[in-house]
Scaffold this active site. Structure first.
Site, short mmCIF file in Angstrom:
data_model
loop_
_atom_site.label_atom_id
_atom_site.label_comp_id
_atom_site.label_asym_id
_atom_site.label_seq_id
_atom_site.Cartn_x
_atom_site.Cartn_y
_atom_site.Cartn_z
N ASP A 25 0.67 -1.05 -0.11
CA ASP A 25 0.05 0.02 -0.06
C ASP A 25 0.90 1.09 -0.05
O ASP A 25 2.02 1.38 0.62
CB ASP A 25 -0.88 0.03 1.08
CG ASP A 25 -2.12 0.93 1.25
OD1 ASP A 25 -2.23 1.59 0.12
OD2 ASP A 25 -2.58 1.09 2.05
N HIS A 42 2.94 3.18 -9.01
CA HIS A 42 2.59 1.78 -9.17
C HIS A 42 3.98 1.13 -10.01
O HIS A 42 4.57 0.30 -9.36
CB HIS A 42 1.40 1.38 -10.04
CG HIS A 42 0.22 1.74 -9.27
ND1 HIS A 42 -0.14 1.60 -7.81
CD2 HIS A 42 -0.88 2.34 -9.69
CE1 HIS A 42 -1.29 1.95 -7.51
NE2 HIS A 42 -1.80 2.56 -8.66
N GLU A 72 -12.25 -4.55 -5.31
CA GLU A 72 -12.68 -3.29 -5.36
C GLU A 72 -11.88 -2.22 -6.58
O GLU A 72 -12.32 -1.15 -6.84
CB GLU A 72 -12.48 -2.77 -3.84
CG GLU A 72 -13.47 -3.38 -2.92
CD GLU A 72 -12.95 -4.76 -2.63
OE1 GLU A 72 -11.78 -5.02 -2.65
OE2 GLU A 72 -13.93 -5.69 -2.24
N LEU A 136 10.38 -21.19 -3.84
CA LEU A 136 9.47 -20.22 -3.51
C LEU A 136 8.11 -20.32 -4.09
O LEU A 136 8.09 -20.24 -5.45
CB LEU A 136 10.12 -18.86 -3.28
CG LEU A 136 9.10 -17.43 -3.09
CD1 LEU A 136 8.56 -17.58 -1.48
CD2 LEU A 136 9.86 -16.34 -3.38
C1 FPP Z 1 -1.84 0.05 -3.24
O1 FPP Z 1 -1.42 1.54 -3.50
C2 FPP Z 1 -1.46 -0.70 -4.26
C3 FPP Z 1 -2.00 -1.24 -5.55
C4 FPP Z 1 -3.37 -1.07 -5.76
C5 FPP Z 1 -1.25 -2.08 -6.37
C6 FPP Z 1 -0.09 -2.88 -6.27
C7 FPP Z 1 0.69 -2.87 -7.56
C8 FPP Z 1 2.03 -2.91 -7.77
C9 FPP Z 1 3.15 -2.74 -6.52
C10 FPP Z 1 2.49 -3.14 -9.14
C11 FPP Z 1 3.11 -4.25 -9.70
C12 FPP Z 1 2.48 -5.24 -9.01
C13 FPP Z 1 2.82 -6.61 -9.46
C14 FPP Z 1 2.40 -7.90 -8.79
C15 FPP Z 1 3.67 -6.84 -10.80
P1 FPP Z 1 -2.55 2.67 -3.61
O2 FPP Z 1 -2.83 2.99 -4.86
O3 FPP Z 1 -3.94 2.40 -2.97
O4 FPP Z 1 -1.74 3.88 -2.71
P2 FPP Z 1 -2.30 4.97 -1.91
O5 FPP Z 1 -3.21 4.39 -0.79
O6 FPP Z 1 -1.07 5.61 -1.42
O7 FPP Z 1 -3.21 5.65 -2.79
#
Ligand code: FPP
Length: 247
Positions: A25, A42, A72, A136
């Site tokens: 997050d 991201h 969601e 893993l």
């Molecule tokens: C939450 O941050 C994160 C996500 C919704 C996506 C996680 C995805 C990645 C790390 C990209 C690559 C993943 C893989 C498996 C290749 P948020 O957008 O909710 O952050 P915020 O709460 O600060 O808005």
């Protein structure tokens, strides 16, 4: 401390968690702090994924579960959904051979019929390519929601009972757990959530019953293997009682 000093400490204290789950997050906040568009947060988070996979391999973790895209999340703006899907595809394209060489089995858990086109093809390819590995297991949770997973398990049980394959008195915790996406994984020993949020957010509600929680203030794109090792060190100091008294 350097990452390798931290790793030595982790190894010295034994008790490596078999299964580590992570709610990644803070990508959006990381981007906002730099006045960048959210998809760049991201993108930056992708290198943290590489970091924790390598850290898990070094520490000897057997299962690593990453919450990459929730049900969601389909409600986010389509530019952001498209950016996340392209990143997933790019990650797989770039890392598949390396993951295969490192002995990583990749699995994608969730309602993956909602994935389309290139992202779906990439997912199917990496899952097939790495299916024989066991060093893993990397569970990528995509299009996943825990309540939906529980409802699906209940539906599968109802179908088995209706078809005469299962008797109502055989419906117990094991029968239920066998119908979750995680059927052949041990429950997570340690759950890490980054960016300081103190919520489970519909992730692994059944499986987390006795999991130790570690909330890190670090935003996901800044999270590296040292942070993973610190979380494991913290876990090693916990007393796990599973509802019993200490002996
Ligand atoms: C939450 O941050 C994160 C996500 C919704 C996506 C996680 C995805 C990645 C790390 C990209 C690559 C993943 C893989 C498996 C290749 P948020 O957008 O909710 O952050 P915020 O709460 O600060 O808005």
């Amino acid at each position: 401390m350097t990452p390798s000093e931290l790793l030595d400490q982790v190894r010295l204290h034994g008790a490596i968690p078999r299964h580590v789950a992570i709610i990644m997050d803070g990508n959006g906040r990381w981007a906002r702090e730099r006045m960048l568009p959210r998809p760049l947060g991201h993108r930056s988070g992708m290198k943290s994924v590489r970091e924790v996979v390598e850290g898990a391999l070094q520490a000897g973790v057997e299962f690593l579960s990453l919450f990459a895209f929730s049900q969601e999340n389909w409600q986010r703006p389509s530019v952001e959904i498209n950016a996340l899907m392209s990143l997933l595809e790019e990650y797989i394209q770039r890392e598949a051979d390396e993951l295969e060489a490192q002995g990583v089995r990749v699995r994608v858990l969730g309602d993956i019929d909602r994935l389309q086109g290139a992202a779906r093809a990439a997912v199917d390819r990496v899952v097939a390519q790495t299916a024989g590995n066991r060093k893993l297991t990397l569970n990528l949770f995509i299009s996943y929601g825990s309540r939906a997973e529980l409802a699906r398990a209940a539906r599968l049980i109802a179908e088995d009972v209706a078809a005469g394959r299962l008797r109502p008195d055989e419906v117990d915790e094991a029968a239920f757990a066998q119908r979750l996406y995680t059927a052949d994984c041990p429950d997570p020993d340690l759950l890490i959530r980054t960016s300081g949020e103190q919520r489970i957010s519909n992730f692994l509600l059944w499986q987390l019953a006795y999991t130790e929680l570690f909330i890190s203030p670090v935003l996901w794109p800044d999270f590296g293997r040292s942070n993973l090792f610190e979380a494991i060190r913290d876990y090693q100091n916990r007393e796990r009682r599973f509802g019993r008294v200490a002996v």
